[in-house]
Design an enzyme around this catalytic site. Sequence first.
Site, short mmCIF file in Angstrom:
data_model
loop_
_atom_site.label_atom_id
_atom_site.label_comp_id
_atom_site.label_asym_id
_atom_site.label_seq_id
_atom_site.Cartn_x
_atom_site.Cartn_y
_atom_site.Cartn_z
N CYS A 76 31.05 50.09 78.56
CA CYS A 76 29.62 49.94 78.83
C CYS A 76 28.88 49.59 77.54
CB CYS A 76 29.06 51.18 79.53
SG CYS A 76 27.43 50.85 80.28
N HIS A 176 31.78 51.12 84.11
CA HIS A 176 32.26 52.46 83.75
C HIS A 176 33.63 52.67 84.38
CE1 HIS A 176 28.84 54.21 81.62
NE2 HIS A 176 28.11 53.41 82.38
N GLU A 178 35.72 54.90 83.89
CA GLU A 178 35.96 56.31 84.20
C GLU A 178 35.28 56.76 85.48
OE1 GLU A 178 32.05 56.30 82.17
OE2 GLU A 178 33.90 55.13 81.99
#
Length: 194
Positions: A76, A176, A178
């Site tokens: 990001c 993102h 994750e």
Amino acid sequence: MVAVVDYKGGNVQSVLFALARLGVEAELTSDAEVLRRADKVLFPGEGEASSAMAALREAGLTEVLPTLTQPFLGICLGMQLLGEYSEENDTTLLGLLPFRVQRFAASQSHKVPHMGWNTLSALQGPLFAGIDPEEHVYFVHSYYAPVGAYTLAQSAHPAPFSAAVQYRNFYGLQFHVEKSSSPGARILSNFLSL
């Protein structure tokens, strides 16, 4: 050993949790020697470019990060900081990739920030092994890197932008990873296998 760059930026805990779900123990650090010894380095980011660059300078990391030679993944804002310049508060970045970060133009049909699930296209390279271009990943950003020779994947809002980039050992993901469910876990696992 996997190192996660600690410059007091946001989003660190969710990255550490994503690594733990993959069975990977990571060290959160701003120590130059630990970063140099790491097998892989993750550079998460959330927030605003000029504040992040100020924190990197204060931690002495603006000199260290460009010298790293192992696989390095910016996430990001961490991806955007790899560029040369950001329109966000007129900020000079790390200069590792030849792009200038631009702000999305708001419209009736496309709000800023670009937030939520979106697909990827034009996938290239080992980061995207086993990833279906129709799978969705999670974005939250108001600024973007344009598509260029360094682009590994694209998304659109509404025009195409770089969703992933690479130069030498430096990789970046605008989304993102994750927070991107199973496609994100696969992409993160692919990075850890480089």
